[in-house]
Design a protein around this motif. Structure first.
Motif, short mmCIF file in Angstrom:
data_model
loop_
_atom_site.label_atom_id
_atom_site.label_comp_id
_atom_site.label_asym_id
_atom_site.label_seq_id
_atom_site.Cartn_x
_atom_site.Cartn_y
_atom_site.Cartn_z
N ARG A 217 17.32 2.38 -7.72
CA ARG A 217 17.39 3.77 -8.20
C ARG A 217 17.51 3.83 -9.72
O ARG A 217 17.23 4.87 -10.32
CB ARG A 217 18.59 4.48 -7.55
CG ARG A 217 18.44 4.69 -6.05
CD ARG A 217 19.71 5.27 -5.44
NE ARG A 217 20.83 4.33 -5.53
CZ ARG A 217 22.05 4.60 -5.05
NH1 ARG A 217 22.29 5.76 -4.47
NH2 ARG A 217 23.02 3.69 -5.17
N ASN A 224 8.56 1.17 -8.12
CA ASN A 224 9.62 1.92 -7.44
C ASN A 224 9.16 3.33 -7.07
O ASN A 224 9.42 3.81 -5.96
CB ASN A 224 10.86 2.03 -8.34
CG ASN A 224 11.41 0.69 -8.76
OD1 ASN A 224 11.86 0.52 -9.88
ND2 ASN A 224 11.36 -0.30 -7.87
N ALA A 227 6.94 3.51 -4.02
CA ALA A 227 7.71 3.39 -2.77
C ALA A 227 8.43 4.69 -2.44
O ALA A 227 8.59 5.04 -1.26
CB ALA A 227 8.71 2.25 -2.88
N GLU A 228 8.86 5.41 -3.46
CA GLU A 228 9.58 6.67 -3.24
C GLU A 228 8.62 7.80 -2.84
O GLU A 228 8.95 8.64 -1.99
CB GLU A 228 10.33 7.08 -4.51
CG GLU A 228 11.53 6.20 -4.83
CD GLU A 228 12.21 6.62 -6.11
OE1 GLU A 228 11.60 7.40 -6.87
OE2 GLU A 228 13.35 6.17 -6.35
N GLU A 229 7.45 7.82 -3.46
CA GLU A 229 6.52 8.94 -3.25
C GLU A 229 5.81 8.88 -1.90
O GLU A 229 5.46 9.92 -1.34
CB GLU A 229 5.49 8.96 -4.38
CG GLU A 229 6.10 9.30 -5.74
CD GLU A 229 5.13 9.06 -6.88
OE1 GLU A 229 4.00 8.57 -6.59
OE2 GLU A 229 5.49 9.33 -8.05
N ARG A 230 5.60 7.69 -1.39
CA ARG A 230 4.89 7.54 -0.12
C ARG A 230 5.88 7.48 1.04
O ARG A 230 6.91 6.79 0.96
CB ARG A 230 4.07 6.25 -0.11
CG ARG A 230 3.10 6.10 -1.26
CD ARG A 230 1.84 6.89 -1.03
NE ARG A 230 0.82 6.58 -2.04
CZ ARG A 230 -0.38 7.12 -2.07
NH1 ARG A 230 -0.72 7.99 -1.13
NH2 ARG A 230 -1.24 6.79 -3.01
N PRO A 231 5.60 8.18 2.13
CA PRO A 231 6.48 8.06 3.30
C PRO A 231 6.38 6.68 3.93
O PRO A 231 5.37 5.98 3.76
CB PRO A 231 5.95 9.15 4.24
CG PRO A 231 4.53 9.35 3.83
CD PRO A 231 4.49 9.12 2.36
N PHE A 232 7.41 6.28 4.65
CA PHE A 232 7.43 4.96 5.27
C PHE A 232 6.21 4.76 6.16
O PHE A 232 5.61 3.68 6.19
CB PHE A 232 8.72 4.79 6.08
CG PHE A 232 8.82 3.46 6.78
CD1 PHE A 232 9.20 2.33 6.08
CD2 PHE A 232 8.52 3.35 8.13
CE1 PHE A 232 9.29 1.09 6.72
CE2 PHE A 232 8.60 2.12 8.78
CZ PHE A 232 8.99 0.99 8.06
N VAL A 316 10.62 -2.64 2.05
CA VAL A 316 10.29 -1.31 1.52
C VAL A 316 11.35 -0.30 1.92
O VAL A 316 11.84 0.49 1.09
CB VAL A 316 8.90 -0.87 2.02
CG1 VAL A 316 8.65 0.61 1.68
CG2 VAL A 316 7.80 -1.73 1.40
N ASP A 317 11.73 -0.32 3.19
CA ASP A 317 12.69 0.64 3.74
C ASP A 317 14.09 0.43 3.18
O ASP A 317 14.71 1.34 2.64
CB ASP A 317 12.69 0.52 5.26
CG ASP A 317 13.64 1.50 5.93
OD1 ASP A 317 13.84 2.60 5.39
OD2 ASP A 317 14.18 1.16 7.00
N GLN A 321 13.49 2.43 -0.48
CA GLN A 321 13.49 3.81 -0.01
C GLN A 321 14.88 4.32 0.36
O GLN A 321 15.29 5.39 -0.06
CB GLN A 321 12.53 3.96 1.18
CG GLN A 321 11.07 3.83 0.79
CD GLN A 321 10.11 4.30 1.87
OE1 GLN A 321 10.43 4.31 3.06
NE2 GLN A 321 8.92 4.71 1.47
N ARG A 322 15.64 3.53 1.14
CA ARG A 322 16.97 3.99 1.55
C ARG A 322 18.11 3.34 0.77
O ARG A 322 19.26 3.77 0.90
CB ARG A 322 17.16 3.76 3.06
CG ARG A 322 16.32 4.69 3.93
CD ARG A 322 16.82 4.72 5.34
NE ARG A 322 16.52 3.49 6.07
CZ ARG A 322 17.18 3.05 7.12
NH1 ARG A 322 18.24 3.71 7.56
NH2 ARG A 322 16.81 1.93 7.74
#
Length: 423
Positions: A217, A224, A227-232, A316-317, A321-322
């Protein structure tokens, strides 16, 4: 389908590649009187470039057979000392007779370098290994190419990676030192956290994180943000393909190394085009040294490996992302991972001022997470004027970063030994 198309393209280029090889041999033969003419050099250079652009790039060799210590050449022999279907642990064994001649008689600290599993082979850290070999017993993880692992060997995910790190630290024995370069940062910190929680004797004496996304973050980079802009679901649908025959891992679902390679190259396509044009010009001018440097770089850069579907998607997750580890939400096989339980494993973080992969602050975040560590066991260093690669390779790494890491390890090697003697 994409993987099969990629392989079809490679085999379809075979006639062109063979023709280029024959042309290159003809115009480089000492029996050819025209080979040194301007036309001959142009023909050789063009054929050589086509050959390199269409050939298969396999796992590079380490090429480390010696290291200079105190002015003495010390022979080095890489050997596998521990392995699983997914990794081999390579020890760069230094010749003890040569070591004694160099004035090194005491046992030197054991260092486990955890190489990234992010598309390239561990040989990307060749310069890192060469530096550490001057003062340490060096071990490095060589992760396997997922397309070469048969489906019957089962899955390999983020949690398996973490378990492998723990197993290798146990193999090395009490109080080794671990260095995580880039991607391994989060699973290595998680592994050490669990070892500390369990009070394992094999927990390391120190841990060094270099350009690692401990908390992605901070200072988000282009990687980064993607990875944030695209859904899993987008990553699962667009980045995963099936390994085709004749590879041993046929049928395995993977994130292909060539997908990542093409993505990186497309971000700097003009730079790569200019590099190949310069290579062509160096060959035509008979500048072998410059041409060899180009080949050395691209032999490494274009050699890529596949990642298993589960490892790639979980990374990625969890990491991008999380942010499970920095948020205190990472659970490993039913157990919460708590870095604040680390009380006696010294921590060093190293970042590059111009890092465009792991931005400033992403690695430093480890200090906040390791709240149980006293200040005297923590250190941080930001190297001016280097990008991501410069954090672990190159002149500034050798001259400015490595000496700090070496001294940090030496300090805490001494601390641990004093503690053992006192006990």
């Amino acid at each position: 389908m994409l993987y099969s198309l990629h392989e079809t393209g490679y085999y379809g280029a075979t006639p062109l590649r063979l023709a280029a090889l024959a042309t290159r041999e003809f115009w480089s033969s000492p029996l050819n009187p025209a080979r040194l003419t301007d036309f001959g050099r142009r023909m050789f250079a063009t054929a050589d470039l086509v050959t390199n652009l269409t050939r298969r790039y396999r796992r590079p060799e380490w090429g480390i057979d010696s290291v200079e210590i105190e002015g003495q050449t010390v022979k080095v022999r890489p050997q596998t000392v521990w392995s699983s279907p997914w990794v081999k642990l390579t020890h760069f064994s230094r010749d003890m007779t040569d070591m004694r001649q160099a004035g090194r008689r005491a046992v030197e600290p054991a260092v486990l370098i955890v190489a990234p599993l992010s598309g390239h082979y561990a040989t990307l850290l060749r310069g890192t290994v060469q530096a550490f070999l001057q003062d340490h017993e060096v071990y490095i993880t060589e992760w396997e190419n997922a397309r070469g692992v048969p489906v019957m060997e089962g899955r390999f995910d983020f949690h398996d990676y973490l378990d492998h790190v723990r197993d290798m630290l146990r193999f090395l024995g009490p109080r080794a030192h671990v260095v995580a370069v880039c991607q391994p940062g989060p699973p290595v910190l998680a592994a050490v956290s669990l070892m500390a929680q369990d009070g394992e004797a094999a927990r390391p004496a120190s841990m060094t994180f270099m350009g690692s996304p401990i908390d992605a973050r901070h200072s988000p980079t282009v990687t980064n943000k993607l990875a944030e802009e695209r859904p899993f679901a987008w990553f699962a649908s667009n980045m995963i393909y099936t390994v085709p025959p004749p590879y041993p891992g046929m049928g395995r679902r993977v994130y292909p190394g060539f997908v990542q390679l093409y993505s990186f190259m497309s971000m700097n396509i003009e730079r790569h085009q200019e590099a190949h044009l310069r290579y062509l010009q160096h060959l035509m001018a008979d500048d072998g040294d410059s041409a060899d440097k180009h080949l050395e770089f691209y032999d490494e850069y274009l050699s890529v490996l596949d990642l298993t579907e589960e490892f790639y998607l979980q990374t990625v997750d969890y990491v991008f992302q999380r942010y499970l580890l920095p948020k205190g939400e990472l659970v490993h096989r039913g157990r919460p991972v708590d870095p604040s339980q680390i009380a006696d494993v010294a921590l060093l973080t190293v970042e590059g001022e111009n890092d465009d992969i792991s931005g400033i602050g992403q690695t430093q975040a480890a200090h906040e997470l390791c709240a149980g560590l006293p200040a005297e066991l923590k250190a941080d260093y930001v190297q001016p004027h280097v990008g991501h690669y410069g954090v672990f390779n190159g002149r500034r790494f050798r001259e400015e970063i490595y000496p700090r890491v070496r001294d940090f390890i030496a300090t805490h090697e001494s601390r641990v030994h004093k503690g053992v003697q006192a006990a």
